[in-house]
Write a protein that holds these residues in place. Structure first.
Motif, PDB file in Angstrom:
ATOM      1  N   GLN A 105      -3.000  -7.753   4.460  1.00 43.32           N
ATOM      2  CA  GLN A 105      -3.529  -7.340   3.164  1.00 43.32           C
ATOM      3  C   GLN A 105      -2.618  -7.776   2.023  1.00 43.32           C
ATOM      4  OE1 GLN A 105      -6.474  -6.139   2.417  1.00 43.32           O
ATOM      5  NE2 GLN A 105      -7.138  -5.996   4.558  1.00 43.32           N
TER       6      GLN A 105
ATOM      7  N   SER B  41       0.833  -1.196   0.000  1.00 41.74           N
ATOM      8  CA  SER B  41       0.000   0.000   0.000  1.00 41.74           C
ATOM      9  C   SER B  41       0.872   1.252   0.000  1.00 41.74           C
ATOM     10  CB  SER B  41      -0.903   0.009   1.239  1.00 41.74           C
ATOM     11  OG  SER B  41      -1.678  -1.162   1.315  1.00 41.74           O
TER      12      SER B  41
ATOM     13  N   GLU C 132      -1.245  -4.366   7.275  1.00 46.20           N
ATOM     14  CA  GLU C 132      -0.612  -4.289   5.957  1.00 46.20           C
ATOM     15  C   GLU C 132      -0.101  -5.659   5.527  1.00 46.20           C
ATOM     16  OE1 GLU C 132       1.191  -2.974   2.373  1.00 46.20           O
ATOM     17  OE2 GLU C 132      -0.387  -2.100   3.621  1.00 46.20           O
TER      18      GLU C 132
END
Length: 221
Positions: free
Chosen positions: A181, A119, A178
């Protein structure tokens, strides 16, 4: 013949022998023989360096060449101790994941690509912690099929997720989610995004998942 897959973290060549021939011999010892892997999944390789060609492997996809990677300096957040382990100015090199296939393997590459899985986070720093944009993480992949065998196809995916001695300082605050994900994006590529999907397809995800609890300056990130 079965599909054999191996994984290798090259540590941006920080621990690779100065004498290239010695390094190549070590690679031969690790990956040679009658059960040599068909695919080697590399983390912390350097774009433009094809050291596995010396032992009979062909580079099929490189996250650095595809633009989903950053320099060693950026990946270590300008950490001087880590940069001192770099050889011959390699801190400017592009650190990346790569996939190699053994020459003569009965498994044929049909398609290849790279997915970005990280991200656009910013690590705020403070105290002794690093700061800056979260380093880019990628997942190169190959679709392979055994010669003259229509099914199944095998998708081999290689990744190196966020974590390690720089980023674990933020684990509780930001990076636990994170990391989750990133693994989810890897699995969703196979479930929802793989090309020419068939119910018989097989997915193989390997790499460096940054589960190490003890770090050294010249070790994996």
């Amino acid at each position: 013949a079965p599909l054999r897959v191996a994984t290798l973290n090259l540590q941006y060549f920080a621990s690779f022998p100065e004498d290239r021939s010695v390094g190549v011999q070590k690679l031969k010892s690790a990956f040679g023989g009658p059960e040599a892997p068909d695919v080697i999944c590399v983390q912390e390789g350097l774009a433009g360096s094809k050291v596995l060609q010396d032992i009979g492997y062909e580079l099929k996809v490189c996250a650095g060449v595809r633009g989903v990677a950053q320099s060693v300096r950026e990946m270590v957040y300008d950490d001087e101790a880590a940069l001192k382990t770099c050889k011959h100015g390699l801190e400017k090199g592009i650190l990346c994941n790569q996939l190699y296939v053994r020459a003569g393997s009965s498994w044929i590459v049909e398609e290849a690509g790279v997915e970005r899985i990280s991200s656009d986070l910013f690590l705020a720093g403070g105290g002794d912690r690093v700061s800056g944009k979260l380093a880019v993480r990628s997942m190169p992949w190959l679709k392979l099929r055994r010669a003259r065998v229509p099914r199944p196809a095998a998708f081999v995916m290689c990744t190196h997720i966020t974590g390690g001695r720089f980023e674990d300082q933020y684990f509780v605050q930001q990076l636990a989610e994170e990391r989750y994900q990133q693994m989810k994006r890897c699995s969703e590529f196979f479930r929802l995004g793989r090309p020419g999907a068939d119910d018989s397809d097989v997915g193989i995800l390997v790499g460096d998942f940054n589960a190490t609890e003890a770090y050294s300056a010249s070790g994996p990130m």
